[in-house]
Design a protein around this motif. Structure first.
Motif, PDB file in Angstrom:
ATOM      1  N   TYR A  94       0.914  -1.336  -0.089  1.00 55.72           N
ATOM      2  CA  TYR A  94       0.054  -0.080   0.156  1.00 55.72           C
ATOM      3  C   TYR A  94       0.979   1.118   0.023  1.00 55.72           C
ATOM      4  O   TYR A  94       0.215   2.353  -0.409  1.00 55.72           O
ATOM      5  CB  TYR A  94      -0.924   0.039   1.132  1.00 55.72           C
ATOM      6  N   SER A  95       2.134   1.004   0.485  1.00 55.59           N
ATOM      7  CA  SER A  95       3.011   2.222   0.229  1.00 55.59           C
ATOM      8  C   SER A  95       3.308   2.624  -1.076  1.00 55.59           C
ATOM      9  O   SER A  95       3.389   3.765  -1.724  1.00 55.59           O
ATOM     10  CB  SER A  95       4.473   2.093   0.795  1.00 55.59           C
ATOM     11  N   GLU A  97       0.963   1.773  -3.782  1.00 50.81           N
ATOM     12  CA  GLU A  97      -0.280   1.860  -4.318  1.00 50.81           C
ATOM     13  C   GLU A  97      -0.635   3.361  -4.078  1.00 50.81           C
ATOM     14  O   GLU A  97      -1.289   4.220  -5.026  1.00 50.81           O
ATOM     15  CB  GLU A  97      -1.175   0.974  -3.891  1.00 50.81           C
ATOM     16  N   MET A  98      -0.485   3.635  -2.847  1.00 52.04           N
ATOM     17  CA  MET A  98      -0.658   5.043  -2.286  1.00 52.04           C
ATOM     18  C   MET A  98       0.170   6.181  -3.042  1.00 52.04           C
ATOM     19  O   MET A  98      -0.665   7.343  -3.478  1.00 52.04           O
ATOM     20  CB  MET A  98      -0.452   5.176  -0.541  1.00 52.04           C
ATOM     21  N   GLN A  99       1.251   5.798  -3.262  1.00 52.03           N
ATOM     22  CA  GLN A  99       2.235   6.847  -4.189  1.00 52.03           C
ATOM     23  C   GLN A  99       1.926   7.039  -5.656  1.00 52.03           C
ATOM     24  O   GLN A  99       1.957   7.964  -6.289  1.00 52.03           O
ATOM     25  CB  GLN A  99       3.751   6.593  -3.780  1.00 52.03           C
ATOM     26  N   GLN A 150       1.553  10.334   5.256  1.00 51.33           N
ATOM     27  CA  GLN A 150       1.679   9.226   4.233  1.00 51.33           C
ATOM     28  C   GLN A 150       1.157   8.054   5.073  1.00 51.33           C
ATOM     29  O   GLN A 150       0.614   7.046   4.628  1.00 51.33           O
ATOM     30  CB  GLN A 150       2.998   9.121   3.553  1.00 51.33           C
ATOM     31  N   GLN A 153      -2.430   7.742   5.674  1.00 54.92           N
ATOM     32  CA  GLN A 153      -3.041   7.378   4.730  1.00 54.92           C
ATOM     33  C   GLN A 153      -2.946   5.760   4.289  1.00 54.92           C
ATOM     34  O   GLN A 153      -3.813   5.287   3.890  1.00 54.92           O
ATOM     35  CB  GLN A 153      -2.664   8.193   3.494  1.00 54.92           C
ATOM     36  N   LEU A 154      -1.815   5.357   4.499  1.00 59.21           N
ATOM     37  CA  LEU A 154      -1.264   3.955   4.551  1.00 59.21           C
ATOM     38  C   LEU A 154      -2.267   3.064   5.478  1.00 59.21           C
ATOM     39  O   LEU A 154      -2.697   2.082   4.991  1.00 59.21           O
ATOM     40  CB  LEU A 154       0.031   3.622   4.837  1.00 59.21           C
ATOM     41  N   ALA A 157      -5.782   2.735   4.112  1.00 59.50           N
ATOM     42  CA  ALA A 157      -5.712   1.703   3.134  1.00 59.50           C
ATOM     43  C   ALA A 157      -5.862   0.313   3.671  1.00 59.50           C
ATOM     44  O   ALA A 157      -6.533  -0.668   3.308  1.00 59.50           O
ATOM     45  CB  ALA A 157      -4.740   1.860   2.224  1.00 59.50           C
TER      46      ALA A 157
END
Length: 205
Positions: A94-95, A97-99, A150, A153-154, A157
């Motif tokens: 997810y790090s 996908e998030m970026q 971040q 946010q991670l 997710a």
């Protein structure tokens, strides 16, 4: 002569019956209905549930481009959070996908699987280096260096991923969720073509 003709007709009848045998996927053998409708999570029509720590998932990743061609669409992804190792894998996935704002491409996924699943002889520093490289070579920030914002946010997710797998009672990976309602039983298939056949069947169901 009449007996021979009668036997031939019976034989043809048996052959035709065999050829017209229903080959549709069977519930309980090739797929199951999920206990909860996961459509509320706005999943892609076909979504793979996986873990970077899972060897079978790594092998499935190698087959995904072929599967996507057979079902004529891109496959979404949800990373499980079953246990501590899966949670670490989820943080890495997810790090990325998030970026990126989308799922990582196929080559990055292969790199992440290779980094996470480095052999027992690999040190923690070597694994971290491989993960760092998978991110930094693509202009992304390593999971080890993301900001507090971040991180927040991670974790959101990861919480959604946890809710999806919990509500769907998904206990094994890799698997696929179709239309938010059905789960593929991968062990009920012989190859990627048969998995695609079941997915295409469920898409229309």
């Amino acid at each position: 002569m009449k007996k021979i003709i009668a036997l031939l007709l019976v034989g043809f009848s048996v052959l035709l019956t065999g050829c017209s045998e229903n080959t549709a996927p069977v519930e309980g053998e090739q797929y199951t209905k999920l206990p909860a409708n996961l459509s509320v999570f706005r999943l892609p029509q076909v979504t793979e549930v996986f873990s970077l720590n899972c060897g079978h998932c790594g092998k499935m990743e190698a087959q995904l481009p072929k599967l996507e061609k057979l079902i004529d669409q891109s496959v979404g992804k949800v990373h499980v959070t079953f246990n501590e190792s899966a949670q670490i894998g989820a943080m890495i996935y997810y790090s990325a996908e998030m970026q990126l704002g989308k799922k990582p491409d196929h080559q990055m996924m292969l790199d992440l699987f290779a980094a996470v699943q480095m052999g027992d002889g690999a040190t923690m520093a070597q694994k971290k280096g491989a993960i760092d490289n998978a991110f930094e070579s693509r202009g992304l920030i390593s999971p080890y260096d993301i900001s507090e914002e971040q991180q927040s946010q991670l974790f959101k997710a990861m919480q959604i991923a946890h809710e999806i797998t919990t509500q769907g009672e998904i206990s094994g990976v890799p698997t696929f969720v179709v239309n938010g309602k059905y789960q593929i039983i991968t062990s009920g298939h012989q190859d990627i073509e048969s998995i695609a056949n079941t997915i295409n069947y469920l898409i229309k169901k």
